[in-house]
Design an enzyme around this catalytic site. Structure first.
Site, PDB file in Angstrom:
ATOM      1  N   ARG A 125      23.374 -34.293  31.857  1.00  0.00           N
ATOM      2  CA  ARG A 125      24.086 -34.179  30.553  1.00  0.00           C
ATOM      3  C   ARG A 125      23.252 -34.532  29.509  1.00  0.00           C
ATOM      4  NH1 ARG A 125      28.088 -36.536  33.612  1.00  0.00           N
ATOM      5  NH2 ARG A 125      29.606 -35.114  34.218  1.00  0.00           N
ATOM      6  N   LYS A 147      17.112 -25.017  19.169  1.00  0.00           N
ATOM      7  CA  LYS A 147      17.560 -24.050  20.029  1.00  0.00           C
ATOM      8  C   LYS A 147      16.795 -24.043  21.224  1.00  0.00           C
ATOM      9  CE  LYS A 147      19.545 -20.749  16.495  1.00  0.00           C
ATOM     10  NZ  LYS A 147      19.411 -19.297  15.992  1.00  0.00           N
ATOM     11  N   GLU A 189       6.097 -14.367  12.199  1.00  0.00           N
ATOM     12  CA  GLU A 189       7.394 -15.378  11.736  1.00  0.00           C
ATOM     13  C   GLU A 189       6.827 -16.104  10.468  1.00  0.00           C
ATOM     14  OE1 GLU A 189       9.978 -15.499  13.325  1.00  0.00           O
ATOM     15  OE2 GLU A 189       9.785 -14.856  15.425  1.00  0.00           O
ATOM     16  N   LYS A 231      11.256 -24.460   7.771  1.00  0.00           N
ATOM     17  CA  LYS A 231      12.230 -24.345   9.035  1.00  0.00           C
ATOM     18  C   LYS A 231      13.220 -25.600   8.912  1.00  0.00           C
ATOM     19  CE  LYS A 231      13.731 -23.105  13.396  1.00  0.00           C
ATOM     20  NZ  LYS A 231      13.550 -22.454  14.659  1.00  0.00           N
ATOM     21  N   GLU A 241      23.866 -23.286  12.991  1.00  0.00           N
ATOM     22  CA  GLU A 241      23.802 -21.890  12.571  1.00  0.00           C
ATOM     23  C   GLU A 241      25.232 -21.470  12.247  1.00  0.00           C
ATOM     24  OE1 GLU A 241      20.884 -19.444  14.205  1.00  0.00           O
ATOM     25  OE2 GLU A 241      22.595 -17.600  14.048  1.00  0.00           O
ATOM     26  N   ARG A 245      21.442 -21.360   8.427  1.00  0.00           N
ATOM     27  CA  ARG A 245      20.425 -21.204   9.346  1.00  0.00           C
ATOM     28  C   ARG A 245      20.351 -19.585   9.585  1.00  0.00           C
ATOM     29  NH1 ARG A 245      18.875 -24.891  14.420  1.00  0.00           N
ATOM     30  NH2 ARG A 245      17.271 -23.584  15.241  1.00  0.00           N
ATOM     31  N   ASN A 249      16.939 -15.373  10.877  1.00  0.00           N
ATOM     32  CA  ASN A 249      16.925 -14.188  11.641  1.00  0.00           C
ATOM     33  C   ASN A 249      16.683 -13.079  11.101  1.00  0.00           C
ATOM     34  OD1 ASN A 249      18.158 -15.741  13.610  1.00  0.00           O
ATOM     35  ND2 ASN A 249      20.369 -15.517  12.903  1.00  0.00           N
ATOM     36  N   HIS A 252      14.997 -10.135  12.895  1.00  0.00           N
ATOM     37  CA  HIS A 252      15.108 -10.379  14.400  1.00  0.00           C
ATOM     38  C   HIS A 252      16.460  -9.429  14.727  1.00  0.00           C
ATOM     39  CE1 HIS A 252      12.486 -13.795  13.736  1.00  0.00           C
ATOM     40  NE2 HIS A 252      12.516 -14.068  15.112  1.00  0.00           N
ATOM     41  N   HIS A 256      15.012  -7.849  17.817  1.00  0.00           N
ATOM     42  CA  HIS A 256      15.488  -8.080  19.333  1.00  0.00           C
ATOM     43  C   HIS A 256      15.915  -6.885  19.945  1.00  0.00           C
ATOM     44  CE1 HIS A 256      16.730 -12.680  18.816  1.00  0.00           C
ATOM     45  NE2 HIS A 256      15.391 -12.419  18.956  1.00  0.00           N
ATOM     46  N   HIS A 269       7.541 -10.929  21.394  1.00  0.00           N
ATOM     47  CA  HIS A 269       8.495 -11.108  20.350  1.00  0.00           C
ATOM     48  C   HIS A 269       7.943 -10.920  18.896  1.00  0.00           C
ATOM     49  CE1 HIS A 269      11.964 -13.369  18.435  1.00  0.00           C
ATOM     50  NE2 HIS A 269      11.316 -13.956  18.171  1.00  0.00           N
TER      51      HIS A 269
END
Ligand code: NAD
Ligand code: GLY
Length: 359
Positions: A125, A147, A189, A231, A241, A245, A249, A252, A256, A269
């Protein structure tokens, strides 16, 4: 070599941590561990490429300092960012009797960081982990913000958890062994941060791109630091997010889709994000959200970095269909972050097929 140490705080209450950026930091990992953990049980997760350059030195350093490092070497690449690979990490942790206080080090690019962070989030956990990012994408983006996760065959990053690292330790010297293609991909980025949050950083990148492409140490330090600052600030404002946040993206949504259309093989990427930065800016111009001059500055900077500004042979319809698998797609509409000028973006909720295909 620029030996000065730079620090950036990520302020998240009890989950706060520091990003340290320093040339040569890789030789100080064991010393730095002392300050953040009392355990001697350390798992060092890396991939085969990174292991070849750095693993032995890190293991020796940790052993000399009295730690019991367990190396976990993964096959490299996005195609291995899967639950099955997380399963392999968990097998080692269970077999080696890792406990709640044991610590993982993610030594590698964004793939290793996302896998390690996710394994750390779910083993018993949640156990602590440290990010030691070795690609530009990981140093300016994926190692910061918590993330973690893996891809599913129906979508990228579909499975995951928010789990903040205890620290992010960045050694820009690692970038010297990075293949040039990966270095250039990371610049996408960095350019993204200029567009979403800092007009003068964008202008700095326009001026400095030739030095950056030669890996000038001052310029490299500056872009890593400024990217991490932006960031860290965005993540501190909206860790999970729900709103702000989302600006991270930018580039992206189309990026993506292009990555997926290429089967995660033809475009890496950052290359897909580079194209996404330009196509999403063009979409913004078509919708009247930004002017042609802004799009041309973005396109010129992307090209100056050695990135491409367009996909090779993808129809807009195919891109739109692939965008429907995005986590941000709902009812035939996609939420997109679009530029309104250099240094500013806005979130638009209802971008439909017509807008994407006409742009
Ligand atoms: P990557 O981890 O696949 O690394 C790229 C390649 O470089 C790999 O082959 C790796 O083995 C090699 N490599 C890494 N460091 C090296 C070094 N110093 N010297 C030589 N070779 C080296 O790719 P990436 O671009 O770092 O990361 C992309 C991943 O990051 C994607 O899965 C993306 O979804 C994820 N990502 C996550 C976040 C987040 O917030 N968690 C943000 C951005 C990207
Ligand atoms: N890379 C997007 C984020 O961290 O939110």
């Amino acid at each position: 070599m620029n030996r000065a140490e730079q620090r950036v705080a990520v302020s998240l209450g009890a989950r706060s941590y520091e990003i340290v950026i320093k040339s040569g930091l890789m030789g100080e990992l064991a010393m730095r561990l002392r300050a953040i953990t009392s355990t001697s049980h350390i798992g060092i997760v890396t991939d085969r490429h990174v292991a070849k350059h750095y693993l032995q030195a890190v293991l020796t350093q940790c052993q000399r300092a009295g730690y019991h490092p367990v190396p976990i070497i993964l096959p490299p690449g996005e195609k291995n960012k899967t639950l099955a690979t997380v399963g392999k990490i968990l097998d080692v942790l269970a077999k080696e009797r890792f406990e709640r206080k044991s610590l993982l080090i993610a030594l590698g690019g964004g793939v290793v960081g996302d896998l390690t962070g996710f394994a750390a989030a779910i083993y018993q956990r949640g156990i602590p982990f440290v990010q030691v990012p070795t690609t530009l994408v990981a140093q300016v983006d994926s190692s910061v913000g918590g993330k973690t996760g893996v891809d599913h065959r129906l979508g990228k990053n579909l499975i995951g958890a928010f789990h903040q690292p205890k620290a992010v330790w960045i050694d820009p010297m690692n970038l010297h062994t990075l293949p040039k293609r990966e270095w250039i991909a990371g610049l996408a980025e960095v350019i993204k941060y200029g567009i979403i949050a800092d007009r003068s950083f964008f202008a700095y990148l326009e001026r400095t791109m030739p030095s950056l492409l030669k890996l000038d140490s001052q310029a490299v330090m500056q872009i890593i630091k400024r990217s991490c600052e932006i960031k860290a600030q965005v993540v501190a404002e909206d860790e999970q997010e729900s709103d702000r946040r989302r600006i991270l993206n930018y580039g992206h949504t189309i990026g993506h889709a292009l990555e997926a259309l290429g089967g995660y093989r033809s475009l890496i990427h950052g290359e897909a994000v580079g194209i996404g930065l330009v196509l999403e800016a063009d979409l913004a111009r078509h919708q009247g959200y930004c002017d042609a001059g802004t799009v041309e500055r973005i396109r010129s900077l992307v090209l100056a970095a050695g990135l491409s500004d367009r996909p090779t042979s993808r129809s807009a319809e195919k891109v739109w269909t692939a965008m429907q698998h995005d986590k941000k797609a709902k009812g035939g509409k996609v939420r997109m972050v679009l530029p309104t000028g250099p240094g500013c973006v806005d979130i638009f909720q209802d971008i439909g097929q017509q807008e994407v295909c006409e742009s």
